[in-house]
Design an enzyme around this catalytic site. Sequence first.
Site, PDB file in Angstrom:
ATOM      1  N   CYS A  94       0.838  -1.177   0.000  1.00 25.58           N
ATOM      2  CA  CYS A  94       0.000   0.000   0.000  1.00 25.58           C
ATOM      3  C   CYS A  94       0.881   1.237   0.000  1.00 25.58           C
ATOM      4  O   CYS A  94       1.310   1.703   1.048  1.00 25.58           O
ATOM      5  CB  CYS A  94      -0.901  -0.022   1.239  1.00 25.58           C
ATOM      6  SG  CYS A  94      -2.003   1.362   1.324  1.00 25.58           S
ATOM      7  N   TYR A 341     -27.524   4.176  10.068  1.00 25.20           N
ATOM      8  CA  TYR A 341     -28.364   5.339   9.793  1.00 25.20           C
ATOM      9  C   TYR A 341     -29.796   4.891   9.562  1.00 25.20           C
ATOM     10  O   TYR A 341     -30.632   5.638   9.082  1.00 25.20           O
ATOM     11  CB  TYR A 341     -27.841   6.099   8.575  1.00 25.20           C
ATOM     12  CG  TYR A 341     -26.405   6.506   8.736  1.00 25.20           C
ATOM     13  CD1 TYR A 341     -26.062   7.682   9.409  1.00 25.20           C
ATOM     14  CD2 TYR A 341     -25.375   5.702   8.249  1.00 25.20           C
ATOM     15  CE1 TYR A 341     -24.741   8.035   9.572  1.00 25.20           C
ATOM     16  CE2 TYR A 341     -24.054   6.060   8.411  1.00 25.20           C
ATOM     17  CZ  TYR A 341     -23.742   7.225   9.070  1.00 25.20           C
ATOM     18  OH  TYR A 341     -22.435   7.587   9.246  1.00 25.20           O
ATOM     19  N   ASN A 342     -30.036   3.601   9.880  1.00 20.44           N
ATOM     20  CA  ASN A 342     -31.362   3.029   9.696  1.00 20.44           C
ATOM     21  C   ASN A 342     -31.894   3.223   8.281  1.00 20.44           C
ATOM     22  O   ASN A 342     -33.048   3.502   8.077  1.00 20.44           O
ATOM     23  CB  ASN A 342     -32.360   3.635  10.694  1.00 20.44           C
ATOM     24  CG  ASN A 342     -32.058   3.159  12.093  1.00 20.44           C
ATOM     25  OD1 ASN A 342     -31.709   1.994  12.288  1.00 20.44           O
ATOM     26  ND2 ASN A 342     -32.123   4.058  13.043  1.00 20.44           N
ATOM     27  N   THR A 352     -30.593  -2.474  10.165  1.00 22.45           N
ATOM     28  CA  THR A 352     -29.553  -3.151   9.392  1.00 22.45           C
ATOM     29  C   THR A 352     -28.703  -4.067  10.256  1.00 22.45           C
ATOM     30  O   THR A 352     -27.674  -4.555   9.814  1.00 22.45           O
ATOM     31  CB  THR A 352     -28.635  -2.118   8.713  1.00 22.45           C
ATOM     32  OG1 THR A 352     -28.124  -1.254   9.726  1.00 22.45           O
ATOM     33  CG2 THR A 352     -29.374  -1.314   7.687  1.00 22.45           C
ATOM     34  N   GLU A 417     -22.624   4.090   1.841  1.00 22.33           N
ATOM     35  CA  GLU A 417     -22.945   2.790   2.425  1.00 22.33           C
ATOM     36  C   GLU A 417     -21.862   1.765   2.112  1.00 22.33           C
ATOM     37  O   GLU A 417     -21.561   0.887   2.913  1.00 22.33           O
ATOM     38  CB  GLU A 417     -24.311   2.321   1.914  1.00 22.33           C
ATOM     39  CG  GLU A 417     -25.435   3.092   2.579  1.00 22.33           C
ATOM     40  CD  GLU A 417     -26.775   2.892   1.900  1.00 22.33           C
ATOM     41  OE1 GLU A 417     -27.776   2.786   2.610  1.00 22.33           O
ATOM     42  OE2 GLU A 417     -26.806   2.856   0.646  1.00 22.33           O
TER      43      GLU A 417
END
Lengths: 446, 783
Positions: A94, A341-342, A352, A417
């Site tokens: 990396c 964050y539902n 979730t 997300e």
Amino acid sequence: MSEEGIEVPRALASGPSAFIPAKEILIEGLNQDVLIESFLSLGRVDHLTMVMALHPSYLSCFLRIQQALFELDGPLPRDWRHYVSVMAAARHHCSYMVQQHSKAFLEAGGEESWLGGIKHAPVKLRSLHTLNKLLAHRPWLITQQHIQELVCAGAEPRWSLAELIHAVILMAHTHSLCSFVWGCGLNPEPDHIGGYAFHPPSPSHIPRSPYSPAHEDGRQELVDGAVEVEVLMKRMVELQQQQEEEECTQEEMVTRFERERSESIPTAVVRGAPPELVLCLVEEPEFRYEDFAPRGEQSPPIMRAQDYSWEDHGFSLVQRLLPDMGQFLDEEFQVVSNLTYNRMAMHEDVDTYTLRKALWNYIHCLYGIRYDDYDYGSVNVLLERSLKVFVKTMACHPEQTTASTYHAFWRHFRHSEKVHANLIVMGARLQAALLYTLRSITAYIK
Amino acid sequence: MEKMSRVTTALGSSSITGRTMFCHLDAPANAISVCRDAAQVVVAGRNIFKIYALEEEQFVEKLNLRVGRKPSLNFSCADVMWHQMEENLLATAATNGAVVTWNLGKPSRNKQDQLFTEHKRTVNKVCFHPTEAYMLLSGSQDGFMKCFDLRKKESVSTFSGQSESVRDVQFSMKDYFTFAASFENGNVQLWDIRRPDRYERMFTAHTGPVFCCDWHPDDRGWLATGGRDKMVKVWDMTTNRAKEIYCVQTIASVARVKWRPEKKFHLATCSMMVDHNIYVWDIRRPFIPFATFEEHKDVTTGIVWRHQHDPHYLLSGSKDSTLYQHMFKDATRPVDKANPEGLCFGLMGDLAFAVNESLVSSDGGRKPYPGGDRRYPFFSFKKPNPTEQFAHVSSALSVFETDLDSSRMDWFVKTAQLYLLSGKPFTELCDHNATVARELKRPQVSTTWTMLRIMFSDPALGPNHSLSKLGGLPLMNSFSMKEMGPESRLERCKGESRQDNIHLEPGNSHISNNNEENEETEGSDGPTEYMFGDAELDDDDLYPLEHDNQTVAEEPVYTLPPEAFQLRHEIIDNPSVPEHLQQDKADSPHVSGNEAEVACLTPIESFSLISISQPLYSPHLHANFFCPIVREMLSHYAERGDVQMAVSVLIVLGEKIRKEIDDLTQEHWYMSYIDLLQRFELWNVSNEVIKLSTCSAITCLNQTSTTLHINCSNCKRPMSNKGWICDRCRQCASACAVCHHVVKGLFVWCQGCSHGGHLEHIMNWLKNNSHCPAGCGHLCEYT
């Protein structure tokens, strides 16, 4: 300056990440106190911070742990801390992390020659090599002997337990961060090699360098993407309801775990050789992740989460050897596993939990950690294959992540997300690696 | 009814016999439980589930409950409990979330009775109701507690812990309907079994998970909790707010806690990490365990008192795959090994002494405390311990103050402040320090500096020859080394050395006068004992004691005793030299000026001078020659307690001596000196020393703890973020009281009213005003 014949470098990257459009990051991540704070403390906002700012509550926790690891009082000197991180990042090829920490290493007064190759570093640091290698790729192989070699009275050079645990956390932290860097396709910083050019690239020529993630156009048409989300939603609801009904046998449960663990997920998109800058810092570059137990082979004993857990055992040990660090890590794990964050794709008010849990446990499963009280069948139900490919690549071969793997899963989900998924992988990976090492240390001091 | 059963069990307890014994299990144990009559114990773990009979001499395996071809995860037990009324009834909590009951009365091999799979995650704890035969409670990682009626197929009520994992559940021994639950987030909740909708009461007991709790078997209000924060706390639940009444700090996270039967204040604990021992604490004496069992080789996972009315037998299971029965009489008693006396010197020579009272009072004919004397502040605390057993818990603490006027560490502070350690040529530094030492009436130290200068000053500075001829001449008169030629200097020095000679004589006689007295104090190797014997006398007797005390403490000030000592010491080291020395002394009329001077100094210097001045005549002399002597000298100073000298010389000599002394010793000296300086709050000096040191371990001290925590000047809250704006009150935190701009850079503030601003502005302001520029009315002062 140009008139005087000095070539002026230009920044190449058009945003912090090669996968996520810069626009998206700017809209969602803009105008946050954490960013202001991080700018004030570092003098810049690097790409990593910008992408993480999509999840401010995690970012602030992350910055605290970074500060605790690299800045606050601790058993290792500052320059060593960064060098350990350089060594760790090099394992995953990396170059982003290698360069970030190399710079910090020099700022902390480190010897420049060390960066020219690990052979220039003191023996004591080089003795970390085995542990670094195992932590990065196959932490389940770490045993009491590895700890003993570094810590026992006869060891020369000898590590104190506090120093060792500091180094271990640094390495594990950096390894998992490499996963994040590759998984989000971070572009090199403008001052990194590969992050600038003296001639602006022609539009037709897409730069392909080993320093930056591959720019593949992985965007496929959104076939039935919306349908996928619906299906997933339905499954999650079903899973939450059905729990009590179906009672499956012991063997079935074991089989399900084994199936997840040994499912062959093709991850071998071999990338070009890593840049020289990184390669010189790696010993035994051919040592890579191998499946915990390839089919048909005698597997090493799996680790039972109930027998050695972070909450009951790991925390106490870290807290004992490196006061406060346990607290910081505990906080990080809690933030990662409770972050929600539902919402999911275009749906609001979604719990979730099952999905997050499935991701977390799937990664632990890849690392050979098993939860007695988890039904691994739900991993199969909730995680589609393309997601598994991505997660496994990220957790085990992060340097092979490509834009297509990134774009292939969760096609209707927001980028934020997907970054959230990245965070879960990172946290779970960190915990898995730490658990194996801490268990060995516990066995050693017994 | 309950009384009746109690009586019978209590009677039964008298028949319990046994010894400390153990047996090997096939696998690590997670939990153990005994049946009511104390004759059998059940051991449960991931791969073990067996019942052992407790016989006189050994454990005998009675029954293996893991049956079937492929043991299911339902057998993988996190906890087990034997019903205290029904001797055939057991319950286990499985790691996969199952709650299983077992009926030993079943005729088949498989004793499994009921299986409840209502929990989604690991069940951490099961608990039978103490008197009700069919009531079982479970607490799980999924955040729920469930109450089962064993006559039904499923739970009768569910209690929600709001998705916080439940670590322990315990029915109250006295209140039929109450149970306590402990949680991973540090909370403890009390529930009424009839009201599943909400808890009766909740309080935060620990930081981090509360792993265990236990109701006191006799006292209905008491609940003991143990947590990951290494504490055991005892709560009084009878009041409106749960009140912490006792707290025991252990050395590792507390996994289990169990009250000891029949002993109101005793409880046993074990840990799940690092520490393998079982401790029994007297909660009134939280700093030392009452008894310890040290048999296990890995962490102890389950502890249980064998019989609920017998305090002498403890059973324990461990990860090391053994099951132990501990006899209380075989326990280790840490208190026996604890030092009954504590002694500590204060910074200014005060002395504090704590001693077990029993030791004092057993000393017949002595008054226990000089309580009436105001000058000796005296504290004592006593803890009545009616139940005996634990060694009498009471100590007396006495503090002996030194005479305030003498403030006898002055020399240390002054020396630290006045010494120059760098920034000038070597010779000047030595001279300066010698002068400092002399002014503080420490001739030996002063002479040492001078000699160091001679030994190590670069011979190239002056003709080697003349310098060597000078020998010890420039010892006391650094000012004589000015622009003179070698010869005139020689003459001058001769003259002055005579004067010095005379000058020093009184000092010398002083030495001899003091010698006797000093020897006395030195001789009593343990002056402390001596003093403490006397400490218990009454006032009149204390007077001489105080005197003694002072001499001991003052030793460093006298500086003379050490010399007397040093002499002897060195002579022993080099037996050949003393003869030489004595000869010289005897022959003093004949010796040259140099040696006369030498003789007039304290003997130790004369000795070293002689050994030095001889080789000085040789032109091949190298500075390294002195290194071994200097090294010895430094160690000597350090051992005498004058680490200041050792470090100062080390710094001033720098490269010349560093190689001679091993790094660890150097580091040790530095650390001690820095520690001393910081105790005297000589921060600047300590920082200078850190800066000048060459040990990496020391220099890095400067790089640690560089964080400065500040509070916002408006809202007085800590400033958590960086930058100039307080995130709470949204104001610039460090505005200048004069110009009202933000101060970025040097900020000076009044320690009285905490207002301040730009250094320059404040300085100007206070030139003309005496009040605070912020208008708070405080009279600020700028110094």
